[in-house]
Scaffold this motif. Structure first.
Motif, PDB file in Angstrom:
ATOM      1  N   UNK A   1     -50.674  -7.236 -84.428  1.00 22.04           N
ATOM      2  CA  UNK A   1     -51.243  -6.591 -83.239  1.00 22.04           C
ATOM      3  C   UNK A   1     -50.855  -7.345 -81.984  1.00 22.04           C
ATOM      4  N   UNK A   2     -50.655  -6.601 -80.921  1.00 16.68           N
ATOM      5  CA  UNK A   2     -50.477  -7.164 -79.584  1.00 16.68           C
ATOM      6  C   UNK A   2     -51.277  -6.315 -78.615  1.00 16.68           C
ATOM      7  N   UNK A   3     -52.179  -6.960 -77.902  1.00 21.24           N
ATOM      8  CA  UNK A   3     -52.980  -6.287 -76.881  1.00 21.24           C
ATOM      9  C   UNK A   3     -52.873  -7.079 -75.592  1.00 21.24           C
ATOM     10  N   UNK A   4     -52.461  -6.395 -74.525  1.00 20.50           N
ATOM     11  CA  UNK A   4     -52.285  -7.059 -73.242  1.00 20.50           C
ATOM     12  C   UNK A   4     -53.439  -6.805 -72.299  1.00 20.50           C
ATOM     13  N   UNK A   5     -53.769  -7.777 -71.443  1.00 24.01           N
ATOM     14  CA  UNK A   5     -54.924  -7.632 -70.555  1.00 24.01           C
ATOM     15  C   UNK A   5     -54.693  -6.732 -69.359  1.00 24.01           C
ATOM     16  N   UNK A   6     -53.448  -6.612 -68.896  1.00 20.71           N
ATOM     17  CA  UNK A   6     -53.181  -5.896 -67.648  1.00 20.71           C
ATOM     18  C   UNK A   6     -52.870  -4.427 -67.888  1.00 20.71           C
ATOM     19  N   UNK A   7     -53.161  -3.604 -66.889  1.00 21.99           N
ATOM     20  CA  UNK A   7     -52.846  -2.184 -66.974  1.00 21.99           C
ATOM     21  C   UNK A   7     -51.358  -1.973 -66.726  1.00 21.99           C
ATOM     22  N   UNK A   8     -50.784  -0.926 -67.280  1.00 26.09           N
ATOM     23  CA  UNK A   8     -49.351  -0.681 -67.113  1.00 26.09           C
ATOM     24  C   UNK A   8     -48.985  -0.454 -65.650  1.00 26.09           C
ATOM     25  N   UNK A   9     -47.754  -0.780 -65.325  1.00 26.79           N
ATOM     26  CA  UNK A   9     -47.241  -0.453 -64.001  1.00 26.79           C
ATOM     27  C   UNK A   9     -46.949   1.053 -63.963  1.00 26.79           C
ATOM     28  N   UNK A  10     -47.049   1.664 -62.796  1.00 28.90           N
ATOM     29  CA  UNK A  10     -46.911   3.128 -62.709  1.00 28.90           C
ATOM     30  C   UNK A  10     -45.644   3.692 -63.353  1.00 28.90           C
ATOM     31  N   UNK A  11     -44.513   2.973 -63.273  1.00 25.33           N
ATOM     32  CA  UNK A  11     -43.277   3.511 -63.850  1.00 25.33           C
ATOM     33  C   UNK A  11     -43.370   3.631 -65.368  1.00 25.33           C
ATOM     34  N   UNK A  12     -44.270   2.865 -65.985  1.00 19.68           N
ATOM     35  CA  UNK A  12     -44.416   2.911 -67.438  1.00 19.68           C
ATOM     36  C   UNK A  12     -45.119   4.173 -67.918  1.00 19.68           C
ATOM     37  N   UNK A  13     -45.791   4.893 -66.994  1.00 21.49           N
ATOM     38  CA  UNK A  13     -46.519   6.095 -67.404  1.00 21.49           C
ATOM     39  C   UNK A  13     -45.596   7.180 -67.948  1.00 21.49           C
ATOM     40  N   UNK A  14     -44.358   7.194 -67.467  1.00 22.56           N
ATOM     41  CA  UNK A  14     -43.390   8.196 -67.913  1.00 22.56           C
ATOM     42  C   UNK A  14     -42.720   7.689 -69.189  1.00 22.56           C
ATOM     43  N   UNK A  15     -43.124   8.227 -70.329  1.00 17.42           N
ATOM     44  CA  UNK A  15     -42.601   7.772 -71.612  1.00 17.42           C
ATOM     45  C   UNK A  15     -41.084   7.896 -71.683  1.00 17.42           C
ATOM     46  N   UNK A  16     -40.532   8.889 -70.999  1.00 17.14           N
ATOM     47  CA  UNK A  16     -39.084   9.069 -71.014  1.00 17.14           C
ATOM     48  C   UNK A  16     -38.356   7.912 -70.342  1.00 17.14           C
ATOM     49  N   UNK A  17     -39.037   7.222 -69.410  1.00 15.78           N
ATOM     50  CA  UNK A  17     -38.416   6.106 -68.698  1.00 15.78           C
ATOM     51  C   UNK A  17     -38.766   4.752 -69.315  1.00 15.78           C
ATOM     52  N   UNK A  18     -39.907   4.664 -69.988  1.00 20.37           N
ATOM     53  CA  UNK A  18     -40.367   3.367 -70.494  1.00 20.37           C
ATOM     54  C   UNK A  18     -40.404   3.267 -72.021  1.00 20.37           C
ATOM     55  N   UNK A  19     -40.408   4.412 -72.694  1.00 18.56           N
ATOM     56  CA  UNK A  19     -40.627   4.471 -74.144  1.00 18.56           C
ATOM     57  C   UNK A  19     -42.034   4.032 -74.537  1.00 18.56           C
ATOM     58  N   UNK A  20     -42.895   3.826 -73.543  1.00 20.65           N
ATOM     59  CA  UNK A  20     -44.308   3.579 -73.807  1.00 20.65           C
ATOM     60  C   UNK A  20     -44.624   2.211 -74.370  1.00 20.65           C
ATOM     61  N   UNK A  21     -45.899   1.973 -74.674  1.00 24.03           N
ATOM     62  CA  UNK A  21     -46.336   0.678 -75.205  1.00 24.03           C
ATOM     63  C   UNK A  21     -45.652   0.275 -76.505  1.00 24.03           C
ATOM     64  N   UNK A  22     -45.239   1.227 -77.335  1.00 23.73           N
ATOM     65  CA  UNK A  22     -44.533   0.845 -78.556  1.00 23.73           C
ATOM     66  C   UNK A  22     -43.302   0.007 -78.234  1.00 23.73           C
ATOM     67  N   UNK A  23     -42.649   0.317 -77.114  1.00 24.64           N
ATOM     68  CA  UNK A  23     -41.472  -0.458 -76.703  1.00 24.64           C
ATOM     69  C   UNK A  23     -41.867  -1.679 -75.893  1.00 24.64           C
TER      70      UNK A  23
END
Length: 341
Positions: free
Chosen positions: A155-177
């Motif tokens: 498991x990996x859990x991060x304390x900070x909220x994602x940066x806005x560019x990460x919201x677009x899965x097509x650009x970031x591949x999401x938290x899995x990446x």
């Protein structure tokens, strides 16, 4: 005058990039940061001030033309990894490339082909493999100290909220990446096999501002699967948890179990008249894996200087990206996804 060091350009002057830069500048013999490339001038200039160098570029291509640059550390957003790494390889610069390797398997293959054609080194930034406890666990598994491996959970859990560019899965591949690439690599490493199939579920529980424009975004994910050798797999990932940085692994065998990871900032426990005990939780991945980053950078330097093959290769980066793609497909289509051979 011939220089007595290998010059490195840091491409991407963010938090992770500066960890590598500080290591190469202060703790890796025979190497020196000679320049920084970042499209944000303020970030590039700030990095140069801290590293006590003068040269920075807003265009990485100019940095690659610099004869003082022998190698690059690429820590840019993932969507630029392929373009930058391929260009660096064509300029015959050795490459330390942070995870995720690229946006998709096709890009990973492009990087690997460019590296092969140019004959340069490529190391992927899975620094957990260099952590002392992870290495001890790997040796214990290989020695059969817990029998045959049955299940690997990470498991990996991060304390900070994602940066806005990460919201677009097509650009970031999401938290899995962005979050769980390390977990995927750890599972492959400890199981000694490749994924046969995966099933993932996810949801957005904390980033409500993203729900309207990016309904596919998730900040919590669970990925389960099975390896070709029969070992079971489970990954738990989260962003914006708030309580601290949490990274742990459990390896269950037929004759025992191995636990990896600590949530404690230090060993101090405070107790008072209320009867409560207080222990400081780790706040950042930078603290938890500080030594692993240095050992990773030292390994890259050794491979360059002694013409060795890095222990974390493009194949490792490619396989992690394939699992990310399969996991995201599983989330979207609500089904088990089998991995291609």
């Amino acid at each position: 005058m011939k220089k007595n060091y290998r010059g490195i350009c840091l491409i991407g002057a963010g938090r992770a990039g500066m960890i590598h830069a500080r290591n190469f500048q202060r703790s890796v013999p025979g190497f020196r940061i000679v320049s920084v490339a970042d499209p944000v001038e303020e970030a590039a200039a700030s990095a140069c001030r801290e590293l006590e160098i003068e040269k920075y570029y807003l265009d990485y291509k100019q940095a690659l033309e610099d004869e003082e640059t022998d190698a690059v550390v690429i820590v840019s957003p993932t969507k630029y990894h392929c373009e930058i790494a391929v260009c660096a390889a064509k300029h015959r610069k050795d490459i330390l490339l942070e995870k995720p390797m690229a946006m998709n398997a096709r890009e990973c293959v492009q990087i690997m082909e460019a590296v092969k054609d140019s004959g340069v080194k490529l190391q992927i930034g899975f620094m957990r493999r260099f952590d002392e406890s992870f290495q001890a666990a790997k040796k214990a598994v290989e020695a059969g100290e817990i029998g045959s491996v049955v299940l690997v959970k990470s498991l990996t859990r991060g304390p900070s909220t994602p940066r806005p560019w990460m919201y677009d899965i097509k650009k970031s591949n999401g938290p899995l990446a962005e979050v769980n690439s390390h977990d995927i690599d750890s599972l492959r490493w400890f199981s000694g096999s490749e994924f046969e199939h995966v099933y993932a579920i996810a949801g957005n529980y904390r980033c409500h501002e993203a729900q309207k424009e990016f309904p596919d975004f998730y900040d919590n994910v669970v990925l389960n699967g099975k390896f070709k050798n029969g070992v079971l797999a489970s990954i738990d990932g989260a962003q914006g948890v708030g309580y601290g940085y949490d990274a742990r692994v459990e390896i269950l065998g037929t004759d025992g179990v191995i636990y990896l990871g600590t949530s404690n900032e230090n060993n101090m426990i405070c107790a008072n008249r209320s009867g409560n005990q207080v222990r400081q939780f780790i706040k950042s991945w930078k603290n938890l894996f500080e030594d692993a980053y240095l050992k990773e950078d030292l390994h890259f330097a050794e491979c360059v200087l002694e013409d060795k093959t890095p222990c974390v290769t493009g194949v490792d980066g490619l396989m992690a990206v394939k699992i990310v793609q399969a996991g995201n497909l599983s989330i979207a289509e609500k089904r088990i996804v089998r991995l291609e051979d």
